[in-house]
Design a protein around this motif. Structure first.
Motif, PDB file in Angstrom:
ATOM      1  N   PHE A 142      44.538  34.829 -22.319  1.00  0.00           N
ATOM      2  CA  PHE A 142      45.510  34.416 -21.318  1.00  0.00           C
ATOM      3  C   PHE A 142      46.917  34.481 -21.896  1.00  0.00           C
ATOM      4  CE2 PHE A 142      48.169  31.084 -19.475  1.00  0.00           C
ATOM      5  CZ  PHE A 142      48.181  31.503 -18.165  1.00  0.00           C
ATOM      6  N   ARG A 180      42.844  36.604  -4.575  1.00  0.00           N
ATOM      7  CA  ARG A 180      41.615  35.957  -5.045  1.00  0.00           C
ATOM      8  C   ARG A 180      40.384  36.833  -4.872  1.00  0.00           C
ATOM      9  NH1 ARG A 180      42.600  30.306  -2.197  1.00  0.00           N
ATOM     10  NH2 ARG A 180      44.067  29.459  -3.699  1.00  0.00           N
ATOM     11  N   TYR A 201      34.194  34.805 -12.951  1.00  0.00           N
ATOM     12  CA  TYR A 201      34.890  33.686 -12.321  1.00  0.00           C
ATOM     13  C   TYR A 201      36.004  33.121 -13.194  1.00  0.00           C
ATOM     14  CZ  TYR A 201      35.521  28.783 -10.949  1.00  0.00           C
ATOM     15  OH  TYR A 201      36.046  27.564 -10.626  1.00  0.00           O
ATOM     16  N   PHE A 202      35.701  32.867 -14.474  1.00  0.00           N
ATOM     17  CA  PHE A 202      36.627  32.082 -15.289  1.00  0.00           C
ATOM     18  C   PHE A 202      37.944  32.800 -15.527  1.00  0.00           C
ATOM     19  CE2 PHE A 202      32.552  30.171 -16.222  1.00  0.00           C
ATOM     20  CZ  PHE A 202      32.863  28.846 -15.988  1.00  0.00           C
ATOM     21  N   THR A 213      49.231  27.802   0.712  1.00  0.00           N
ATOM     22  CA  THR A 213      48.073  28.270  -0.033  1.00  0.00           C
ATOM     23  C   THR A 213      47.128  27.108  -0.268  1.00  0.00           C
ATOM     24  OG1 THR A 213      49.435  29.891  -1.142  1.00  0.00           O
ATOM     25  CG2 THR A 213      47.302  29.430  -2.129  1.00  0.00           C
ATOM     26  N   ALA A 269      47.341  26.968 -15.837  1.00  0.00           N
ATOM     27  CA  ALA A 269      47.530  28.397 -16.062  1.00  0.00           C
ATOM     28  C   ALA A 269      48.716  28.924 -15.255  1.00  0.00           C
ATOM     29  CB  ALA A 269      46.266  29.167 -15.699  1.00  0.00           C
ATOM     30  N   ILE A 326      48.043  38.149 -22.044  1.00  0.00           N
ATOM     31  CA  ILE A 326      48.371  38.656 -20.709  1.00  0.00           C
ATOM     32  C   ILE A 326      49.687  38.055 -20.224  1.00  0.00           C
ATOM     33  CG2 ILE A 326      47.626  38.549 -18.291  1.00  0.00           C
ATOM     34  CD1 ILE A 326      46.135  40.627 -19.808  1.00  0.00           C
ATOM     35  N   VAL A 384      50.322  38.008 -15.720  1.00  0.00           N
ATOM     36  CA  VAL A 384      49.601  36.949 -15.029  1.00  0.00           C
ATOM     37  C   VAL A 384      49.736  37.194 -13.529  1.00  0.00           C
ATOM     38  CG1 VAL A 384      49.557  34.469 -14.550  1.00  0.00           C
ATOM     39  CG2 VAL A 384      49.913  35.276 -16.863  1.00  0.00           C
ATOM     40  N   ASN A 385      48.663  36.896 -12.807  1.00  0.00           N
ATOM     41  CA  ASN A 385      48.676  37.051 -11.359  1.00  0.00           C
ATOM     42  C   ASN A 385      48.762  38.509 -10.912  1.00  0.00           C
ATOM     43  OD1 ASN A 385      48.441  35.908  -8.851  1.00  0.00           O
ATOM     44  ND2 ASN A 385      50.624  35.630  -8.568  1.00  0.00           N
ATOM     45  N   GLN A 415      42.960  23.382 -13.940  1.00  0.00           N
ATOM     46  CA  GLN A 415      43.078  24.578 -14.756  1.00  0.00           C
ATOM     47  C   GLN A 415      44.000  25.598 -14.098  1.00  0.00           C
ATOM     48  OE1 GLN A 415      39.829  27.158 -14.679  1.00  0.00           O
ATOM     49  NE2 GLN A 415      40.891  28.578 -16.016  1.00  0.00           N
ATOM     50  N   ILE A 470      44.515  34.789 -11.830  1.00  0.00           N
ATOM     51  CA  ILE A 470      44.964  35.059 -10.465  1.00  0.00           C
ATOM     52  C   ILE A 470      45.434  33.768  -9.808  1.00  0.00           C
ATOM     53  CG2 ILE A 470      44.248  35.870  -8.187  1.00  0.00           C
ATOM     54  CD1 ILE A 470      44.581  38.032 -10.353  1.00  0.00           C
ATOM     55  N   LYS A 471      46.650  33.796  -9.297  1.00  0.00           N
ATOM     56  CA  LYS A 471      47.206  32.598  -8.697  1.00  0.00           C
ATOM     57  C   LYS A 471      47.429  32.728  -7.186  1.00  0.00           C
ATOM     58  CE  LYS A 471      46.901  30.198 -12.087  1.00  0.00           C
ATOM     59  NZ  LYS A 471      45.594  30.805 -12.025  1.00  0.00           N
ATOM     60  N   SER A 472      47.771  33.921  -6.723  1.00  0.00           N
ATOM     61  CA  SER A 472      48.049  34.051  -5.287  1.00  0.00           C
ATOM     62  C   SER A 472      46.765  34.041  -4.492  1.00  0.00           C
ATOM     63  CB  SER A 472      48.756  35.356  -4.977  1.00  0.00           C
ATOM     64  OG  SER A 472      49.782  35.568  -5.844  1.00  0.00           O
ATOM     65  N   GLU A 473      46.866  33.411  -3.360  1.00  0.00           N
ATOM     66  CA  GLU A 473      45.731  33.396  -2.445  1.00  0.00           C
ATOM     67  C   GLU A 473      45.310  34.819  -2.085  1.00  0.00           C
ATOM     68  OE1 GLU A 473      46.685  31.408   1.153  1.00  0.00           O
ATOM     69  OE2 GLU A 473      44.676  30.573   1.338  1.00  0.00           O
ATOM     70  N   LEU A 528      39.877  33.095 -12.284  1.00  0.00           N
ATOM     71  CA  LEU A 528      40.467  31.813 -11.903  1.00  0.00           C
ATOM     72  C   LEU A 528      41.709  31.533 -12.739  1.00  0.00           C
ATOM     73  CD1 LEU A 528      39.796  29.286 -10.054  1.00  0.00           C
ATOM     74  CD2 LEU A 528      39.036  28.217 -12.147  1.00  0.00           C
ATOM     75  N   THR A 529      41.671  31.912 -14.013  1.00  0.00           N
ATOM     76  CA  THR A 529      42.794  31.635 -14.895  1.00  0.00           C
ATOM     77  C   THR A 529      43.973  32.557 -14.596  1.00  0.00           C
ATOM     78  OG1 THR A 529      41.113  31.197 -16.554  1.00  0.00           O
ATOM     79  CG2 THR A 529      43.376  31.205 -17.307  1.00  0.00           C
ATOM     80  N   ILE A 582      35.644  32.909  -6.441  1.00  0.00           N
ATOM     81  CA  ILE A 582      36.546  31.809  -6.119  1.00  0.00           C
ATOM     82  C   ILE A 582      36.347  31.407  -4.663  1.00  0.00           C
ATOM     83  CG2 ILE A 582      38.973  31.099  -6.023  1.00  0.00           C
ATOM     84  CD1 ILE A 582      39.525  33.118  -8.241  1.00  0.00           C
ATOM     85  N   TYR A 587      35.971  24.715 -23.104  1.00  0.00           N
ATOM     86  CA  TYR A 587      36.625  24.991 -21.823  1.00  0.00           C
ATOM     87  C   TYR A 587      37.213  23.719 -21.224  1.00  0.00           C
ATOM     88  CZ  TYR A 587      37.412  27.282 -17.373  1.00  0.00           C
ATOM     89  OH  TYR A 587      37.998  27.805 -16.263  1.00  0.00           O
TER      90      TYR A 587
END
Lengths: 387, 323, 277
Positions: free
Chosen positions: C126, C223, C210-211, A37, A50, C129, C135-136, A46, C217-220, C214-215, C227, B279
């Motif tokens: 966050f 996305r 975006y923010f 990835t 996270a 969640i 998350v993710n 960040q 979602i982790k898997s490619e 980004l916080t 992002i 942030y």
């Protein structure tokens, strides 16, 4: 079984990773699938924070060496030094990059590659400054920059107000950040030699010799070197691997149009900064065993040699040895520079320390504060966070 | 509001405590199926986070799993105030500066353009409205990238190119993001360009509500354009102006992408606003406690401001639903 | 009284200049996307003489899984939009048509929170969640997008709902229908322009978010588009042609949607009422 691996390789490096490293590993370990990835560089820290907090971190990550102690201190990384085969791996690996994983009695990662920056000169501009080869000393570089000034060009290649951009110059001019144990800043960052080094940089900037990009201006270092508006800057091997890969599209051949040398020497010698990445396994990895298998394999000679094609210097001793005979056109200067390059302070508070360091330098360079006062202030603030 | 919706039997019911309670309960039971999900969602994802934020601001908080998160009293607040670089106060100052600099300009341009576009003889009104509103529907990130590019240093940026090379107004290219004031100006221009279309559209709608005969009467009295503007248009637009100004103030208070994507707070943390500071403090420096403390203080400030604004506008019908 | 020709010309000149100021950056961005020189900042005079070609668009479309991210954004945004509209309309209906104790108090409380900048809530959102184990996942994103937007949407819709004449309900009541029927058969169809306008606002807000993405979602594979755009902003140098080609592709759906429906655009009922009163 799939293990996920986060990285921030560049386009050219990623190509080698997906086309050569991945198939080779999966052939050696058919039961493990390597999921690669590529992470956006923007907001990366960040993402990692996270990910760890939300139990969504990958198994492994190729992480900048300066982040490892900080994340280790947050209990988010696995201590690898107790795992099977660590001692053997350690014996085959260079000590300095290995040390960047050390925290609180354990090793929280293994070095996957190391790198540094060297001075890269635009050949035509160098000739315009009346030189046939790169300056050996800071004084020669300053003289060349003075000559180019009247032509609207810039000679002193500091690339930005951050430790990565400033440190090679600050160190080469005789400055220092901490003592050798990384425990004291007072008397180091604000020593007479450090103040003098900063004063020199301030003076250069006031005389209009330093690249505008240092303070966030344009053009960027790469653009400036390519167009010849900048005589030089210091950068890593990815400048060459990227630009060689793009040669067809851009018509710019970095090997023809630039020359490399180690940093020009000042009172502190020819110093550059050690960079590089470590392979870390996250504490909440679902497959720590397989992740460790990959980490161990990645540090063996064969894959290390493959990644070395991109100019990333192996941390495996045998691969580094073999690299010298691999005929990679630009790597010699980097290997040479590594002998005198220094690491950034490997402590968990580095992130905060660097913010203070950057601000002090920026204030001095922008003339907001006298160099001595700026460094004294910085020392006071850093001491507070080291306590 | 909506007393007309009340059935006569409720209105005439004897106001004993018991029956009131019963009626109230019955009313709640009737409305609950419609509002329950919305209320729960708001409570969980809007109100509770605010409470949680207040809690975090009193904790030595780590977002990592299994952290102890000890209670530390006002330590985080002290840390914010004792910051040797005064970042919080700088951010606070910038927030007020942003309001002072952008709200009047934004408001004036909105009225100005709306009145001109609304002129009787102007054709293609809808086309103009569409174009003026275009920046509003585009993304902050993309426009920020675009503005960084337009305002690039040297003659490579179109703004410098025009001001310096073409017009010669400035003697050398400005490195916009490099100095406090030029960076602030760039942030303001970015914000105004991106948001002025909103005001234009609101005012255009409002202008259409002004009866034409008022102007005709003024014409008979021989009033000129400016007189009509000051004597008829502006007074009649007063309630809408209040609505617009309140929204502009709140918009200027909430600067975040404007700063985060343009300067990241630089140079030397001078252009930060509180949200961008929060942030970065949280997700770069992992200082969640102090970040939350700043959030609580900002929240309180906005709360007080909004509350007084609401009180003030009570009579002006902007927030009053029952007229 | 007719406006003199000179005045007409002046007015036109001003509003056309204004329009150019708003359009020009977009044109400049589009011109830059035709520029193939990698990583170098194209000079303004070069930009205006560039040859039109779509190489960058093709490169971008095929790079960094851009298509996947585009489709992801379509999914995330559509579900969030439908969910937000439905929940917003339901709640607004409750506020507009019913009387219940504490109604105005709750509405005021909601209104107060609307002006508090969202970034303040990102940390606790966050954490929540995370505690829900989402998350993710898109479910996590949708929960925050939909629930977090209720107040604003209710604020927008309530005024419209209240302006719907009560007499319209009678036909439903005569047929023996209840509150749900009134909601579906009267309130929703009667306020379609308002719902449409709101839909575009929600679409745009979610599409560019975006923010939080980004916080969370982790898997490619999960996305979203913002992002992806920042992925073109490389660590070492930025390829402006590609960044802006990606941006243009990302802006296209929103702008097309807006252009198509803007004739029916309405403002919040409060505004119009404000003038008349």
């Amino acid at each position: 079984m799939t293990i996920e691996y986060w990285h921030t390789y560049s386009d050219a490096e990623e190509a080698v990773l997906t086309e050569k490293i991945k198939p080779l590993f999966e052939e050696a370990y058919p039961n493990i699938e390597l999921k690669l990835t590529r992470m956006p560089y923007e907001g990366l820290k960040q993402q990692v924070i996270a990910g760890v907090a939300g139990d969504a971190a990958p198994d492994l990550m190729r992480m900048d060496i300066v982040w490892v102690p900080e994340f280790a201190a947050q209990n988010s990384l696995m201590d690898l030094s107790k795992l099977d085969g660590f001692e053997e791996l350690k014996a085959n690996t260079f000590e300095a990059p290995m040390a960047t994983n050390y925290y609180n009695g354990g090793y929280y990662g293994v070095p996957v590659n190391t790198n540094t920056k060297v001075a890269i000169y635009n050949k035509a501009t160098l000739a315009e400054a009346g030189l046939t080869e790169p300056p050996k000393t800071m004084d020669e570089l300053v003289a060349a920059a003075e000559k180019l000034k009247s032509k609207g060009k810039y000679g002193i290649g500091i690339s930005g107000i951050h430790a990565w951009g400033l440190a090679p110059w600050f160190w080469s001019l005789g400055g220092s950040i901490t003592n050798e144990d990384y425990t004291e800043v007072d008397g180091y960052l604000n020593s007479e030699a450090s103040v003098k080094a900063l004063e020199t940089i301030v003076d250069w900037n006031n005389r209009g010799l330093v690249l505008p990009v240092m303070l966030g201006g344009e053009p960027g270092t790469w653009d400036g070197i390519i167009s010849g508006e900048y005589l030089m800057s210091d950068d890593g091997p990815w400048f060459y691997s990227t630009k060689i890969a793009e040669k067809e599209a851009t018509g710019f051949d970095p090997l023809e149009e630039t020359v490399r040398a180690v940093m020009p020497a000042g009172d502190g010698g020819s110093r550059s900064v050690i960079g590089g990445e470590n392979l870390v396994i996250f504490a909440n990895s679902k497959h720590p065993e397989e992740a460790w298998t990959f980490a161990k394999w990645m540090l063996t000679e064969e894959p290390q040699k493959i990644m070395a094609e991109t100019g990333l210097i192996p941390s495996n001793k045998a691969a580094a040895e073999a690299m010298t005979s691999m005929n990679i056109p630009f790597v010699d200067t980097y290997v040479e520079q590594l002998k005198t390059a220094l690491p950034r302070t490997p402590i968990p508070q580095w992130g905060e320390l660097e913010a203070i360091f950057n601000l002090a330098f920026e204030k001095a360079i922008r003339g907001e504060q006298e160099p001595k006062a700026a460094l004294d202030d910085a020392v006071k603030q850093i001491e507070a966070i080291l306590k | 509001m909506s007393s007309s919706f009340m059935s006569p039997e409720i209105r005439n019911a004897p106001h004993t405590r018991k029956s009131r309670l019963a009626i109230g309960l019955r009313q709640w039971m009737a409305v609950l199926p419609f509002v329950a999900l919305g209320f729960i969602g708001t409570a969980v994802f809007v109100l509770y986070p605010m409470v949680r934020n207040i809690m975090i601001s009193f904790q030595d908080f780590s977002i990592m799993p299994n952290a102890t998160n000890a209670w530390v009293g006002f330590d985080n607040y002290l840390k914010v105030f004792q910051d040797p670089n005064d970042r919080f106060f700088i951010a606070l100052r910038n927030t007020f500066l942003n309001v002072a600099a952008t709200v009047p300009v934004n408001w004036f341009l909105a009225v100005f353009f709306a009145v001109l576009i609304n002129a009787k003889f102007v054709k293609f009104k809808i086309a103009f409205r569409t174009i003026y509103y275009l920046p509003i529907v585009t993304s902050w990130i993309i426009i920020a990238l675009l503005f960084k590019y337009l305002f690039a240093d040297g003659d490579g940026g179109i703004i410098n190119f025009i001001l310096h090379k073409q017009l010669g107004i400035i003697s050398e290219p400005i490195s916009w993001r490099n100095h406090y004031w030029s960076a602030m100006v760039m942030i303001w221009l970015f914000h105004i360009w991106k948001t002025v279309g909103w005001g234009v559209v609101i005012y255009l709608a409002a202008l259409q509500g002004i009866p034409k005969d008022l102007y005709e009467a003024a014409d008979i009295d021989g009033a000129n354009v400016m007189q009509k503007f000051w004597r008829i248009t502006i007074p009649l637009l007063k309630p809408i102006t209040l609505f617009v100004v309140i929204n502009l103030i709140n918009g200027a208070f909430g600067f975040f992408p404007q700063v985060y994507f343009i300067t990241q707070g630089g140079p030397m943390n001078q252009t930060h606003v509180i949200p961008s500071l929060i942030y970065i403090e949280a997700f770069q420096n992992m200082k969640f406690g102090p970040a939350s403390a700043m959030g609580v203080m900002m929240g309180l400030l906005v709360f007080i401001l909004t509350y007084t604004q609401m009180k003030k506008s009570e009579d002006s019908a902007c927030f009053k639903e029952d007229r | 009284m007719r406006t003199s020709l000179i005045n007409q010309i002046i007015v036109y000149a001003i509003i056309i200049t204004g329009a150019l100021l708003f359009v020009f950056p977009f044109i400049y961005m589009i011109l830059t996307t035709f520029f193939l020189g990698t990583n170098t900042l194209p000079k303004p005079d070069q930009v205006f003489s560039v040859n039109i070609n779509f190489t960058n668009y093709i490169t971008v479309w095929n790079k960094n899984n851009f298509v996947n991210y585009f489709m992801n954004s379509v999914i995330v945004t559509s579900v969030a939009m439908v969910g937000s509209l439905l929940l917003g309309a339901l709640t607004a209906y409750g506020f507009a048509r019913f009387t219940f104790p504490g109604k105005e108090l709750i509405f005021r409380l909601f209104l107060l929170t609307i002006f508090i900048p969202g970034v303040i809530n990102i940390i606790p959102q966050f954490v929540i969640i995370k505690e829900m184990g989402l998350v993710n996942t898109y479910s996590g994103l949708w929960l925050v997008y939909i629930a977090g937007g209720v107040i604003g949407n209710v604020f927008f819709l309530r005024g419209f709902f209240e302006s719907i004449p009560k007499e319209l309900e009678e036909s439903v009541l005569i047929d023996g229908g209840g509150n749900w029927r009134i909601f579906w058969n009267i309130y929703l169809p009667q306020s379609l322009p308002a719902l449409g306008t709101l839909a575009i606002f929600i679409f745009q807000g979610t599409w560019e978010e975006y923010f939080l993405a980004l916080t969370l979602i982790k898997s490619e594979a999960l996305r979203t588009l913002p992002i992806a755009i920042l992925m073109f902003n490389d660590k070492y140098s930025t390829n402006y042609g590609q960044v802006f080609a990606a941006s243009v592709i990302a802006l296209l759906p929103v702008i097309l949607l807006y252009m198509t429906f803007q004739k029916k655009f309405v403002q919040s009922g409060y505004n119009e009422g404000g003038v008349k009163g």
